[in-house]
Design a protein around this motif. Structure first.
Motif, short mmCIF file in Angstrom:
data_model
loop_
_atom_site.label_atom_id
_atom_site.label_comp_id
_atom_site.label_asym_id
_atom_site.label_seq_id
_atom_site.Cartn_x
_atom_site.Cartn_y
_atom_site.Cartn_z
N SER A 117 0.83 -1.21 0.00
CA SER A 117 0.00 0.00 0.00
C SER A 117 0.86 1.26 0.00
O SER A 117 2.08 1.21 0.21
CB SER A 117 -0.92 0.00 1.22
N THR A 118 0.21 2.38 -0.23
CA THR A 118 0.86 3.69 -0.17
C THR A 118 0.10 4.55 0.83
O THR A 118 -1.13 4.65 0.77
CB THR A 118 0.86 4.38 -1.54
N ARG A 119 0.82 5.15 1.76
CA ARG A 119 0.21 6.02 2.76
C ARG A 119 0.66 7.46 2.50
O ARG A 119 1.86 7.72 2.36
CB ARG A 119 0.67 5.61 4.17
N ALA A 120 -0.29 8.37 2.41
CA ALA A 120 0.01 9.79 2.27
C ALA A 120 -0.06 10.43 3.65
O ALA A 120 -1.10 10.34 4.32
CB ALA A 120 -0.96 10.46 1.31
N VAL A 121 1.03 11.06 4.08
CA VAL A 121 1.05 11.65 5.42
C VAL A 121 1.01 13.17 5.39
O VAL A 121 0.64 13.79 6.40
CB VAL A 121 2.26 11.15 6.23
N ARG A 122 1.40 13.77 4.27
CA ARG A 122 1.24 15.21 4.10
C ARG A 122 0.96 15.47 2.62
O ARG A 122 1.67 14.98 1.76
CB ARG A 122 2.50 15.98 4.53
N MET A 123 -0.09 16.21 2.33
CA MET A 123 -0.50 16.43 0.95
C MET A 123 0.16 17.69 0.37
O MET A 123 0.51 18.61 1.10
CB MET A 123 -2.02 16.56 0.86
N SER A 124 0.32 17.66 -0.94
CA SER A 124 0.79 18.83 -1.70
C SER A 124 0.29 18.66 -3.13
O SER A 124 -0.16 17.58 -3.52
CB SER A 124 2.32 18.92 -1.69
N GLU A 125 0.35 19.72 -3.89
CA GLU A 125 -0.07 19.64 -5.29
C GLU A 125 0.77 18.62 -6.05
O GLU A 125 0.25 17.86 -6.86
CB GLU A 125 0.03 21.02 -5.95
N GLY A 126 2.07 18.61 -5.78
CA GLY A 126 2.95 17.66 -6.46
C GLY A 126 2.62 16.22 -6.13
O GLY A 126 2.63 15.35 -7.00
N LEU A 127 2.31 15.97 -4.86
CA LEU A 127 1.95 14.60 -4.44
C LEU A 127 0.66 14.16 -5.12
O LEU A 127 0.58 13.04 -5.65
CB LEU A 127 1.80 14.55 -2.93
N VAL A 128 -0.35 15.00 -5.13
CA VAL A 128 -1.63 14.66 -5.76
C VAL A 128 -1.42 14.37 -7.25
O VAL A 128 -1.96 13.40 -7.79
CB VAL A 128 -2.66 15.80 -5.57
N PHE A 129 -0.60 15.19 -7.92
CA PHE A 129 -0.33 14.99 -9.35
C PHE A 129 0.29 13.63 -9.60
O PHE A 129 -0.14 12.87 -10.48
CB PHE A 129 0.59 16.10 -9.86
#
Length: 276
Positions: A117-129
Protein backbone atom coordinates in the motif's frame (compact mmCIF):
# COMPACT_ATOMS: atom_id res chain seq x y z
CA UNK A 1 26.60 -16.62 -23.47
CA UNK A 2 24.94 -19.91 -24.46
CA UNK A 3 21.82 -19.37 -26.56
CA UNK A 4 18.63 -20.22 -24.63
CA UNK A 5 15.07 -20.66 -25.84
CA UNK A 6 12.41 -18.06 -25.17
CA UNK A 7 10.85 -20.10 -22.36
CA UNK A 8 14.23 -20.63 -20.69
CA UNK A 9 14.91 -16.90 -20.44
CA UNK A 10 13.44 -14.55 -17.85
CA UNK A 11 13.25 -10.93 -19.02
CA UNK A 12 13.33 -8.26 -16.30
CA UNK A 13 12.16 -5.01 -17.90
CA UNK A 14 12.08 -1.47 -16.56
CA UNK A 15 8.34 -0.76 -16.60
CA UNK A 16 8.45 2.97 -15.94
CA UNK A 17 11.16 3.96 -18.42
CA UNK A 18 10.61 1.46 -21.24
CA UNK A 19 6.97 0.36 -21.31
CA UNK A 20 4.96 3.40 -20.21
CA UNK A 21 4.30 6.55 -22.23
CA UNK A 22 4.84 10.14 -21.07
CA UNK A 23 1.43 10.13 -19.40
CA UNK A 24 2.27 7.07 -17.32
CA UNK A 25 0.03 4.70 -19.30
CA UNK A 26 0.81 1.36 -20.97
CA UNK A 27 0.13 1.99 -24.69
CA UNK A 28 -1.86 -0.59 -26.65
CA UNK A 29 1.15 -1.36 -28.87
CA UNK A 30 3.27 -2.28 -25.87
CA UNK A 31 0.39 -4.30 -24.40
CA UNK A 32 0.01 -6.22 -27.68
CA UNK A 33 3.73 -7.01 -27.79
CA UNK A 34 3.65 -8.21 -24.18
CA UNK A 35 0.71 -10.49 -24.93
CA UNK A 36 2.43 -11.82 -28.07
CA UNK A 37 5.62 -12.45 -26.11
CA UNK A 38 3.70 -14.34 -23.43
CA UNK A 39 1.72 -16.37 -25.97
CA UNK A 40 4.95 -17.63 -27.52
CA UNK A 41 6.24 -18.85 -24.15
CA UNK A 42 8.11 -15.71 -23.10
CA UNK A 43 8.77 -15.15 -19.41
CA UNK A 44 8.60 -11.58 -18.07
CA UNK A 45 8.78 -9.58 -14.88
CA UNK A 46 9.29 -5.87 -14.22
CA UNK A 47 11.20 -3.29 -12.21
CA UNK A 48 9.29 -0.18 -11.13
CA UNK A 49 9.38 2.77 -8.77
CA UNK A 50 5.63 2.31 -8.32
CA UNK A 51 3.76 0.34 -5.68
CA UNK A 52 2.45 -3.19 -6.40
CA UNK A 53 -1.12 -1.93 -6.66
CA UNK A 54 -0.15 0.70 -9.22
CA UNK A 55 1.85 -1.86 -11.23
CA UNK A 56 -1.08 -4.30 -11.25
CA UNK A 57 -3.44 -1.56 -12.44
CA UNK A 58 -1.10 -0.65 -15.28
CA UNK A 59 -0.38 -4.20 -16.43
CA UNK A 60 -4.00 -5.34 -16.32
CA UNK A 61 -4.13 -8.90 -17.66
CA UNK A 62 -0.40 -9.15 -18.41
CA UNK A 63 0.92 -12.10 -16.39
CA UNK A 64 4.33 -12.01 -14.74
CA UNK A 65 6.47 -15.14 -14.44
CA UNK A 66 8.52 -14.07 -11.41
CA UNK A 67 8.33 -11.64 -8.50
CA UNK A 68 8.38 -8.01 -9.63
CA UNK A 69 10.88 -5.55 -8.17
CA UNK A 70 8.66 -2.66 -7.10
CA UNK A 71 9.07 0.43 -4.91
CA UNK A 72 12.45 1.03 -6.54
CA UNK A 73 13.70 -2.49 -5.82
CA UNK A 74 12.99 -2.41 -2.09
CA UNK A 75 10.15 -4.94 -2.42
CA UNK A 76 10.02 -8.20 -4.40
CA UNK A 77 6.31 -8.75 -4.94
CA UNK A 78 4.70 -12.00 -6.09
CA UNK A 79 1.42 -11.05 -7.73
CA UNK A 80 0.19 -14.64 -7.99
CA UNK A 81 0.42 -14.98 -4.20
CA UNK A 82 -0.41 -11.38 -3.32
CA UNK A 83 2.60 -11.04 -1.02
CA UNK A 84 6.03 -9.48 -1.03
CA UNK A 85 9.49 -9.71 0.50
CA UNK A 86 11.03 -6.48 1.78
CA UNK A 87 14.67 -6.07 0.74
CA UNK A 88 15.11 -3.10 3.10
CA UNK A 89 12.81 -1.14 5.38
CA UNK A 90 12.62 1.47 8.13
CA UNK A 91 11.77 -1.21 10.70
CA UNK A 92 13.28 -0.15 14.02
CA UNK A 93 13.59 3.47 12.85
CA UNK A 94 10.07 4.57 13.70
CA UNK A 95 11.20 6.76 16.60
CA UNK A 96 14.37 8.16 15.02
CA UNK A 97 13.03 8.78 11.50
CA UNK A 98 9.27 8.45 10.96
CA UNK A 99 8.27 10.49 14.01
CA UNK A 100 10.88 13.15 13.19
CA UNK A 101 9.85 14.00 9.62
CA UNK A 102 9.65 17.79 9.26
CA UNK A 103 6.62 19.69 8.03
CA UNK A 104 7.62 21.69 4.96
CA UNK A 105 5.38 24.07 3.05
CA UNK A 106 4.69 22.81 -0.46
CA UNK A 107 6.18 19.35 0.18
CA UNK A 108 3.97 16.26 0.25
CA UNK A 109 5.12 13.03 1.86
CA UNK A 110 4.09 9.50 0.89
CA UNK A 111 5.18 6.18 2.39
CA UNK A 112 5.52 2.97 0.37
CA UNK A 113 4.68 0.04 2.60
CA UNK A 114 5.73 -3.60 2.96
CA UNK A 115 2.12 -4.73 2.34
CA UNK A 116 2.09 -3.00 -1.05
CA UNK A 117 0.00 0.00 0.00
CA UNK A 118 0.86 3.69 -0.17
CA UNK A 119 0.21 6.02 2.76
CA UNK A 120 0.01 9.79 2.27
CA UNK A 121 1.05 11.65 5.42
CA UNK A 122 1.24 15.21 4.10
CA UNK A 123 -0.50 16.43 0.95
CA UNK A 124 0.79 18.83 -1.70
CA UNK A 125 -0.07 19.64 -5.29
CA UNK A 126 2.95 17.66 -6.46
CA UNK A 127 1.95 14.60 -4.44
CA UNK A 128 -1.63 14.66 -5.76
CA UNK A 129 -0.33 14.99 -9.35
CA UNK A 130 2.01 12.01 -9.03
CA UNK A 131 -0.51 9.77 -7.29
CA UNK A 132 -3.01 10.37 -10.09
CA UNK A 133 -0.46 10.05 -12.91
CA UNK A 134 0.99 6.84 -11.49
CA UNK A 135 -2.40 5.18 -10.82
CA UNK A 136 -1.52 4.86 -7.13
CA UNK A 137 -4.31 4.24 -4.61
CA UNK A 138 -3.52 5.63 -1.17
CA UNK A 139 -4.85 6.17 2.32
CA UNK A 140 -4.22 9.14 4.61
CA UNK A 141 -2.12 8.20 7.63
CA UNK A 142 0.01 9.54 10.44
CA UNK A 143 3.67 8.65 9.98
CA UNK A 144 4.05 8.09 13.70
CA UNK A 145 1.44 5.32 13.68
CA UNK A 146 2.61 3.12 10.78
CA UNK A 147 4.98 0.17 10.62
CA UNK A 148 6.50 -1.63 7.65
CA UNK A 149 7.70 1.46 5.72
CA UNK A 150 10.01 0.73 2.78
CA UNK A 151 10.57 4.19 1.31
CA UNK A 152 9.70 7.80 2.12
CA UNK A 153 8.93 9.97 -0.92
CA UNK A 154 8.90 13.76 -0.87
CA UNK A 155 6.95 15.49 -3.64
CA UNK A 156 7.76 19.19 -4.06
CA UNK A 157 5.48 21.81 -5.57
CA UNK A 158 8.59 23.78 -6.54
CA UNK A 159 11.15 21.67 -8.34
CA UNK A 160 14.45 20.98 -6.61
CA UNK A 161 13.71 22.87 -3.43
CA UNK A 162 16.68 22.57 -1.03
CA UNK A 163 14.95 20.22 1.41
CA UNK A 164 17.94 18.05 2.30
CA UNK A 165 19.40 20.50 4.86
CA UNK A 166 16.01 20.66 6.61
CA UNK A 167 15.76 16.86 6.62
CA UNK A 168 19.27 16.46 8.01
CA UNK A 169 18.56 18.94 10.76
CA UNK A 170 15.24 17.28 11.69
CA UNK A 171 16.60 13.73 11.65
CA UNK A 172 19.88 14.50 13.38
CA UNK A 173 22.35 11.60 13.63
CA UNK A 174 19.91 9.22 11.92
CA UNK A 175 20.32 11.12 8.63
CA UNK A 176 23.89 9.86 8.25
CA UNK A 177 22.64 6.27 7.85
CA UNK A 178 20.00 7.01 5.21
CA UNK A 179 20.21 7.23 1.42
CA UNK A 180 18.59 10.16 -0.39
CA UNK A 181 18.13 10.19 -4.16
CA UNK A 182 16.24 12.33 -6.65
CA UNK A 183 13.90 10.33 -8.89
CA UNK A 184 12.76 13.51 -10.68
CA UNK A 185 13.29 17.25 -10.30
CA UNK A 186 10.28 17.37 -7.96
CA UNK A 187 10.69 13.99 -6.24
CA UNK A 188 13.16 12.96 -3.54
CA UNK A 189 13.20 9.44 -2.10
CA UNK A 190 14.64 8.41 1.25
CA UNK A 191 15.57 4.79 1.99
CA UNK A 192 17.45 3.09 4.84
CA UNK A 193 20.19 2.21 2.34
CA UNK A 194 20.89 0.87 -1.12
CA UNK A 195 19.58 -2.57 -2.08
CA UNK A 196 22.35 -4.61 -3.71
CA UNK A 197 21.96 -6.15 -7.13
CA UNK A 198 22.59 -9.61 -5.71
CA UNK A 199 19.74 -9.16 -3.20
CA UNK A 200 17.36 -8.15 -5.99
CA UNK A 201 18.52 -10.98 -8.25
CA UNK A 202 18.11 -13.57 -5.49
CA UNK A 203 14.61 -12.30 -4.75
CA UNK A 204 13.57 -12.76 -8.39
CA UNK A 205 15.42 -15.70 -9.94
CA UNK A 206 15.65 -18.61 -7.44
CA UNK A 207 11.97 -18.41 -6.38
CA UNK A 208 11.04 -18.71 -10.07
CA UNK A 209 13.50 -21.48 -10.91
CA UNK A 210 15.91 -19.35 -12.96
CA UNK A 211 19.66 -18.97 -12.68
CA UNK A 212 21.40 -15.62 -13.12
CA UNK A 213 22.66 -16.84 -16.52
CA UNK A 214 19.04 -17.15 -17.68
CA UNK A 215 18.17 -13.58 -16.73
CA UNK A 216 18.01 -10.88 -19.41
CA UNK A 217 17.80 -7.37 -17.96
CA UNK A 218 16.37 -4.58 -20.08
CA UNK A 219 17.32 -1.52 -18.05
CA UNK A 220 16.29 2.09 -18.43
CA UNK A 221 17.29 3.56 -15.06
CA UNK A 222 20.52 3.61 -13.08
CA UNK A 223 18.87 1.87 -10.10
CA UNK A 224 19.17 -1.29 -12.22
CA UNK A 225 22.91 -0.89 -12.80
CA UNK A 226 23.95 -3.69 -10.42
CA UNK A 227 21.47 -6.03 -12.12
CA UNK A 228 22.97 -5.14 -15.49
CA UNK A 229 26.35 -6.34 -14.20
CA UNK A 230 24.97 -9.59 -12.74
CA UNK A 231 22.54 -10.79 -15.42
CA UNK A 232 23.40 -13.36 -18.07
CA UNK A 233 22.50 -10.76 -20.69
CA UNK A 234 21.90 -7.05 -20.29
CA UNK A 235 20.40 -4.65 -22.81
CA UNK A 236 19.76 -0.92 -22.61
CA UNK A 237 18.07 1.56 -24.96
CA UNK A 238 20.16 3.60 -27.37
CA UNK A 239 19.73 6.75 -25.27
CA UNK A 240 20.48 5.16 -21.88
CA UNK A 241 22.69 6.86 -19.31
CA UNK A 242 26.43 6.48 -20.04
CA UNK A 243 27.05 4.15 -17.07
CA UNK A 244 24.30 1.81 -18.30
CA UNK A 245 25.67 1.78 -21.86
CA UNK A 246 29.15 0.96 -20.58
CA UNK A 247 27.91 -1.89 -18.38
CA UNK A 248 25.43 -3.53 -20.78
CA UNK A 249 26.18 -6.30 -23.27
CA UNK A 250 24.35 -4.46 -26.03
CA UNK A 251 22.01 -1.61 -26.90
CA UNK A 252 18.76 -1.52 -28.82
CA UNK A 253 18.48 0.46 -32.03
CA UNK A 254 15.64 2.52 -30.56
CA UNK A 255 15.43 4.97 -27.66
CA UNK A 256 13.64 4.33 -24.38
CA UNK A 257 10.45 6.09 -25.55
CA UNK A 258 10.39 4.91 -29.16
CA UNK A 259 10.13 1.15 -28.77
CA UNK A 260 13.25 -0.26 -27.06
CA UNK A 261 11.24 -2.82 -25.04
CA UNK A 262 9.08 -3.82 -28.00
CA UNK A 263 12.21 -4.20 -30.14
CA UNK A 264 13.76 -6.68 -27.72
CA UNK A 265 10.62 -8.70 -26.99
CA UNK A 266 9.57 -8.92 -30.63
CA UNK A 267 13.08 -10.00 -31.67
CA UNK A 268 12.89 -12.82 -29.13
CA UNK A 269 9.52 -13.89 -30.55
CA UNK A 270 10.89 -13.88 -34.12
CA UNK A 271 13.92 -15.90 -33.04
CA UNK A 272 11.65 -18.45 -31.34
CA UNK A 273 9.45 -18.76 -34.43
CA UNK A 274 12.46 -19.15 -36.73
CA UNK A 275 13.96 -21.94 -34.62
CA UNK A 276 10.63 -23.77 -34.18
Amino acid sequence: MKETTIDQTLVLCDLDSLLLDAGGNLPQLQRDVLQLFSSRGGRLTVFSQRSPRAVRSLLGGVRLSAPALVCGGTLAYNFSEGSGTALCSFEGMEESVLKMLPSLSGVGIALQMRDGSTRAVRMSEGLVFHLKQEWTPFVLSNAADVKGVLRILFYQDKKQMPILPTLQKALGDAAAFLHAERLAPDTLVLTPGLVSGSAMLNAVCPPSGYAAEQLTVLAGCTQMLDLVHLAGESIVPADAAPELRLAANRMTLTDHDTGAAAELLYSMVRRAETSA
